[in-house]
Write a protein that holds these residues in place. Sequence first.
Motif, PDB file in Angstrom:
ATOM      1  N   ARG A  78     -28.074 -88.929  56.563  1.00  0.00           N
ATOM      2  CA  ARG A  78     -27.773 -88.963  57.713  1.00  0.00           C
ATOM      3  C   ARG A  78     -28.755 -88.552  58.698  1.00  0.00           C
ATOM      4  NH1 ARG A  78     -23.454 -85.675  61.169  1.00  0.00           N
ATOM      5  NH2 ARG A  78     -23.017 -87.141  62.895  1.00  0.00           N
ATOM      6  N   VAL A  79     -29.426 -89.497  59.538  1.00  0.00           N
ATOM      7  CA  VAL A  79     -30.468 -88.977  60.306  1.00  0.00           C
ATOM      8  C   VAL A  79     -30.273 -89.401  61.834  1.00  0.00           C
ATOM      9  CG1 VAL A  79     -33.393 -88.769  60.368  1.00  0.00           C
ATOM     10  CG2 VAL A  79     -32.006 -89.346  58.293  1.00  0.00           C
ATOM     11  N   ALA A  80     -30.715 -88.501  62.839  1.00  0.00           N
ATOM     12  CA  ALA A  80     -31.136 -88.853  64.185  1.00  0.00           C
ATOM     13  C   ALA A  80     -32.303 -88.196  64.676  1.00  0.00           C
ATOM     14  CB  ALA A  80     -29.855 -88.577  64.814  1.00  0.00           C
ATOM     15  N   MET A  81     -33.046 -89.130  64.795  1.00  0.00           N
ATOM     16  CA  MET A  81     -34.857 -88.477  65.228  1.00  0.00           C
ATOM     17  C   MET A  81     -35.361 -89.390  65.991  1.00  0.00           C
ATOM     18  SD  MET A  81     -36.217 -86.487  61.733  1.00  0.00           S
ATOM     19  CE  MET A  81     -37.676 -85.997  62.815  1.00  0.00           C
ATOM     20  N   GLU A  82     -36.308 -88.961  67.069  1.00  0.00           N
ATOM     21  CA  GLU A  82     -37.027 -89.719  67.469  1.00  0.00           C
ATOM     22  C   GLU A  82     -38.318 -90.316  66.738  1.00  0.00           C
ATOM     23  OE1 GLU A  82     -36.821 -90.729  70.718  1.00  0.00           O
ATOM     24  OE2 GLU A  82     -35.195 -89.195  71.583  1.00  0.00           O
ATOM     25  N   GLY A  83     -38.622 -91.710  67.118  1.00  0.00           N
ATOM     26  CA  GLY A  83     -39.478 -92.097  66.107  1.00  0.00           C
ATOM     27  C   GLY A  83     -39.243 -92.748  64.956  1.00  0.00           C
ATOM     28  N   LEU A  84     -37.708 -92.676  64.560  1.00  0.00           N
ATOM     29  CA  LEU A  84     -37.289 -92.840  63.056  1.00  0.00           C
ATOM     30  C   LEU A  84     -37.503 -94.462  62.890  1.00  0.00           C
ATOM     31  CD1 LEU A  84     -35.705 -91.852  60.792  1.00  0.00           C
ATOM     32  CD2 LEU A  84     -33.410 -92.527  61.796  1.00  0.00           C
ATOM     33  N   ALA A  85     -37.444 -95.221  64.018  1.00  0.00           N
ATOM     34  CA  ALA A  85     -37.623 -96.651  63.453  1.00  0.00           C
ATOM     35  C   ALA A  85     -39.189 -97.029  63.152  1.00  0.00           C
ATOM     36  CB  ALA A  85     -36.958 -97.545  64.883  1.00  0.00           C
ATOM     37  N   GLN A  86     -39.794 -96.356  64.026  1.00  0.00           N
ATOM     38  CA  GLN A  86     -41.399 -96.654  63.712  1.00  0.00           C
ATOM     39  C   GLN A  86     -41.702 -96.040  62.457  1.00  0.00           C
ATOM     40  OE1 GLN A  86     -39.947 -95.621  66.523  1.00  0.00           O
ATOM     41  NE2 GLN A  86     -41.237 -95.806  68.333  1.00  0.00           N
ATOM     42  N   ALA A  87     -41.041 -94.993  61.893  1.00  0.00           N
ATOM     43  CA  ALA A  87     -41.347 -94.275  60.764  1.00  0.00           C
ATOM     44  C   ALA A  87     -40.878 -95.084  59.519  1.00  0.00           C
ATOM     45  CB  ALA A  87     -40.766 -92.900  60.445  1.00  0.00           C
ATOM     46  N   CYS A  88     -39.796 -95.742  59.645  1.00  0.00           N
ATOM     47  CA  CYS A  88     -39.243 -96.436  58.439  1.00  0.00           C
ATOM     48  C   CYS A  88     -40.059 -97.688  58.308  1.00  0.00           C
ATOM     49  CB  CYS A  88     -37.880 -97.173  58.926  1.00  0.00           C
ATOM     50  SG  CYS A  88     -36.678 -95.914  58.827  1.00  0.00           S
ATOM     51  N   CYS A  89     -40.858 -98.371  59.225  1.00  0.00           N
ATOM     52  CA  CYS A  89     -41.692 -99.527  59.355  1.00  0.00           C
ATOM     53  C   CYS A  89     -43.098 -98.860  58.904  1.00  0.00           C
ATOM     54  CB  CYS A  89     -41.988-100.093  60.719  1.00  0.00           C
ATOM     55  SG  CYS A  89     -40.772-100.950  61.568  1.00  0.00           S
ATOM     56  N   LEU A  90     -43.482 -97.710  59.124  1.00  0.00           N
ATOM     57  CA  LEU A  90     -44.872 -97.204  58.612  1.00  0.00           C
ATOM     58  C   LEU A  90     -44.636 -96.990  56.996  1.00  0.00           C
ATOM     59  CD1 LEU A  90     -46.792 -94.520  60.225  1.00  0.00           C
ATOM     60  CD2 LEU A  90     -46.075 -94.102  57.716  1.00  0.00           C
ATOM     61  N   ILE A  91     -43.589 -96.500  56.598  1.00  0.00           N
ATOM     62  CA  ILE A  91     -43.273 -96.321  55.284  1.00  0.00           C
ATOM     63  C   ILE A  91     -43.221 -97.595  54.467  1.00  0.00           C
ATOM     64  CG2 ILE A  91     -41.578 -95.430  53.449  1.00  0.00           C
ATOM     65  CD1 ILE A  91     -40.905 -93.273  55.513  1.00  0.00           C
ATOM     66  N   GLN A  92     -42.705 -98.727  54.976  1.00  0.00           N
ATOM     67  CA  GLN A  92     -42.254 -99.968  54.456  1.00  0.00           C
ATOM     68  C   GLN A  92     -43.505-100.659  54.275  1.00  0.00           C
ATOM     69  OE1 GLN A  92     -39.244-100.904  53.508  1.00  0.00           O
ATOM     70  NE2 GLN A  92     -39.879-102.827  52.777  1.00  0.00           N
ATOM     71  N   HIS A  93     -44.450-100.664  55.065  1.00  0.00           N
ATOM     72  CA  HIS A  93     -45.810-101.080  54.928  1.00  0.00           C
ATOM     73  C   HIS A  93     -47.006-100.094  54.606  1.00  0.00           C
ATOM     74  CE1 HIS A  93     -43.774-103.580  58.114  1.00  0.00           C
ATOM     75  NE2 HIS A  93     -44.063-104.677  57.500  1.00  0.00           N
ATOM     76  N   LYS A  94     -46.659 -98.930  54.196  1.00  0.00           N
ATOM     77  CA  LYS A  94     -47.601 -97.933  53.580  1.00  0.00           C
ATOM     78  C   LYS A  94     -48.952 -97.863  54.593  1.00  0.00           C
ATOM     79  CE  LYS A  94     -47.710 -99.945  49.710  1.00  0.00           C
ATOM     80  NZ  LYS A  94     -46.875-100.835  49.676  1.00  0.00           N
ATOM     81  N   GLN A  95     -48.349 -97.770  55.934  1.00  0.00           N
ATOM     82  CA  GLN A  95     -49.712 -97.603  56.703  1.00  0.00           C
ATOM     83  C   GLN A  95     -49.891 -95.979  56.997  1.00  0.00           C
ATOM     84  OE1 GLN A  95     -47.905 -99.679  60.086  1.00  0.00           O
ATOM     85  NE2 GLN A  95     -48.961-101.767  59.424  1.00  0.00           N
ATOM     86  N   PHE A  96     -50.160 -95.131  55.965  1.00  0.00           N
ATOM     87  CA  PHE A  96     -50.269 -93.930  56.168  1.00  0.00           C
ATOM     88  C   PHE A  96     -51.521 -93.230  56.691  1.00  0.00           C
ATOM     89  CE2 PHE A  96     -47.701 -94.705  51.988  1.00  0.00           C
ATOM     90  CZ  PHE A  96     -46.478 -94.340  52.743  1.00  0.00           C
ATOM     91  N   GLY A  97     -52.259 -94.068  56.757  1.00  0.00           N
ATOM     92  CA  GLY A  97     -53.832 -93.686  57.303  1.00  0.00           C
ATOM     93  C   GLY A  97     -53.667 -93.291  58.674  1.00  0.00           C
ATOM     94  N   GLN A  98     -52.845 -93.735  59.478  1.00  0.00           N
ATOM     95  CA  GLN A  98     -52.585 -93.481  60.763  1.00  0.00           C
ATOM     96  C   GLN A  98     -52.020 -91.942  61.269  1.00  0.00           C
ATOM     97  OE1 GLN A  98     -50.321 -96.540  62.785  1.00  0.00           O
ATOM     98  NE2 GLN A  98     -48.641 -96.229  61.682  1.00  0.00           N
ATOM     99  N   THR A  99     -51.556 -91.287  60.072  1.00  0.00           N
ATOM    100  CA  THR A  99     -50.841 -90.040  60.216  1.00  0.00           C
ATOM    101  C   THR A  99     -51.832 -88.819  59.667  1.00  0.00           C
ATOM    102  OG1 THR A  99     -49.463 -90.220  58.046  1.00  0.00           O
ATOM    103  CG2 THR A  99     -48.645 -91.067  59.955  1.00  0.00           C
ATOM    104  N   ASP A 100     -52.881 -89.270  59.211  1.00  0.00           N
ATOM    105  CA  ASP A 100     -53.756 -88.289  58.293  1.00  0.00           C
ATOM    106  C   ASP A 100     -54.029 -86.875  59.594  1.00  0.00           C
ATOM    107  OD1 ASP A 100     -53.571 -89.634  55.938  1.00  0.00           O
ATOM    108  OD2 ASP A 100     -55.383 -90.596  56.292  1.00  0.00           O
ATOM    109  N   GLU A 101     -54.440 -87.547  60.735  1.00  0.00           N
ATOM    110  CA  GLU A 101     -54.987 -86.416  61.842  1.00  0.00           C
ATOM    111  C   GLU A 101     -53.606 -85.486  61.891  1.00  0.00           C
ATOM    112  OE1 GLU A 101     -56.022 -85.993  66.220  1.00  0.00           O
ATOM    113  OE2 GLU A 101     -56.208 -87.853  65.226  1.00  0.00           O
ATOM    114  N   PHE A 102     -52.627 -86.155  61.705  1.00  0.00           N
ATOM    115  CA  PHE A 102     -51.324 -85.126  62.104  1.00  0.00           C
ATOM    116  C   PHE A 102     -50.999 -84.225  61.075  1.00  0.00           C
ATOM    117  CE2 PHE A 102     -46.817 -84.487  61.356  1.00  0.00           C
ATOM    118  CZ  PHE A 102     -46.266 -83.999  62.443  1.00  0.00           C
TER     119      PHE A 102
END
Length: 662
Positions: A283-307
């Motif tokens: 059970r989750v309620a967070m800002e950015g959750l929808a985009q996070a699921c898309c990021l995981i689904q498409h494995k676009q991890f490079g854009q989070t390296d700086e963070f």
Amino acid sequence: MPLFRASGKRGGAMARPGRRRRRNMEVMGSCGKSDEDGAVLPLTRLCLLSLADNMKEVWVKDYADNYLDHYSFRYIMGPFNFLTGELVEELTLLLCTRKQMSRAALHLLLVPQLRGLSLEKCPGLVTAALCAHIAARCQCLWSLDLSGAQQLTSKVLSETLCCLPALRSLSLAGTPCDRRVIRTIAHCCRLLRHLDLSRCHFLSPAALLPLGGGASFSSSGCPSNSPCRSSTSQSFISSSCASPLSPLPLSSLLALDIEFGEQEGDPVAAAAYLLLSLPCLERVAMEGLAQACCLIQHKQFGQTDEFTDREGVPRLEEVWRDRRHRQNMDSWSKTSKGAAGGEEDDDEEEEEMLLWEGYGESEEDASRDLVPSCSQNQAEEKGRVSSGDEHLILRLKDVKGLSCDSLDSLSRACPDIYSISVNVDDCEDPRGRSQGSLLAAGLQACSGQLRSLSVHYPGPLVDLLPALQVAGSSLVSLTLEGVKTSPHTPLLEVIKACPRLKDLLISAEPPTTPHVEGDEEDQRDERDLPQLPNLCSLTLNFSYEHSQMKPVMSWMSLKRVLKCLLAGSPLLEKLSLVSLPCPLNCILQEVLSRLDLDSPHIPLGRVQRIDLPRTDVKMITVKSVMQRSKKLKYVDVSHCWHISHFEMLDCKMDSKVQVVWL
């Protein structure tokens, strides 16, 4: 009143609650209920009511006059020390609900055997001094709710949580919780399964990362001079600070309406990290959750390296690889055990899961979780794949804060999803598709398994009808907020699309153009109208201007819908009709006049609470409802222009029902 110091470990008081505890907690939610036939309340319940009535004049008065501001006790040996923890918890909830809780009463009720403490209804009583008492006396708490306690500091919260290592459920919603408190939780509350951090405006998305472990943090957040920190706990925290922590076993994380973070992409990166690092999350309620699921689904991890580099946690690609490896190992383990004749369950662990995973859920929801569904079996099958298949299956079941364009990715990553909250923007899609069609397409993958749907949409209600026709057949709960209505809004079609509803809430704007229909509307054949036989809670809330005394009667066809709902919902327990844009009194009179002698259920016969503000209801009708329902406890007729002050006083004298009138 004898008083003494003690560690809180006294014989049977420390025994772990069994499955009966969950049933007791469910009974707590039904405070004040009697049997449908008006049978006498159980003796235990009557005793608790007597305790609550005499609390102020007997035990609280003695303690407040002689001890409260004169001494500070680590432990109080009083009359409530000999009650079970469940009874003390129920008495506490009863006093809070009736607004009879006081500082002195809380002191007396903080006993060592207490397992659950909720102060959400009296946040003004939660002070630093009270938290010190909680930390000293209730170190075996399993559940703590301090929602809304804004006068606490992060230092006080950290010192308190350091002393509560047994916590499984914690709510700090609306408190000054910050990064320091989160680190304390990560280090000291290692059994935590449910965490609510909503409306904590001192928290940034990056501050939540310690919950997922994976990095060593320089400070645990527990002050070195905290009285609860023993040498054992200090050595534990010191050693854990020097090495990466393992993630908490969180199954529920609520963190909406917190700070946005240093950079625009922080909420998405933090949500993706927590989704990957918390394997038990459902059970989750967070800002950015929808985009996070898309990021995981498409494995676009490079854009989070700086963070991740900035926050000192492993990169998402590494976390994903580790999660994927564990998923394959778990699938292999399940397959091996199944081939060997099934796996053996540990009774104690199962008991704990039943208690805390089902906390706040209905009995039907809990039973559903114990029986593997088709989607669960599909998820396990997807898990038994070769190393070449790189799809990651998340265990999410209840998700809030989504958008239409993210539903497809979410359903692919989370095949067990059964509860969704969606925010739909009233704007055109770049491809020219309406928001209603986008929502319908996104819900297509969840059709047949979705049980709860909440939609916030500032557009016409009719636009959402296609989506409800797609997913409505399995829905048990439906919430529509911010929608606009007109005299031609197909509300009956909405009801027809969702025949299994138990909870229906519509918060809408009334029609702006009046459309008065003739008597032929009421003369249509009502035998084929849709009904909701399982409906327990109905809320129709229409917005209004505070300067406007009476709502404009602009939606006359709504009368037919209300007749259908009230007459066809015999299990209705909670009814809220606010500022209706149609006459209500005649509807209630007609529903009350219907009596089917062949049916054991009668309309409005089980209702317990009724809210009818800003409607044309009359007191004679309200009294008829009171006579019909023997379980009715509360009626709100505020700003009902046909009800006078004299009628309200007369009704209060003749009835035990609480009547509110302004």
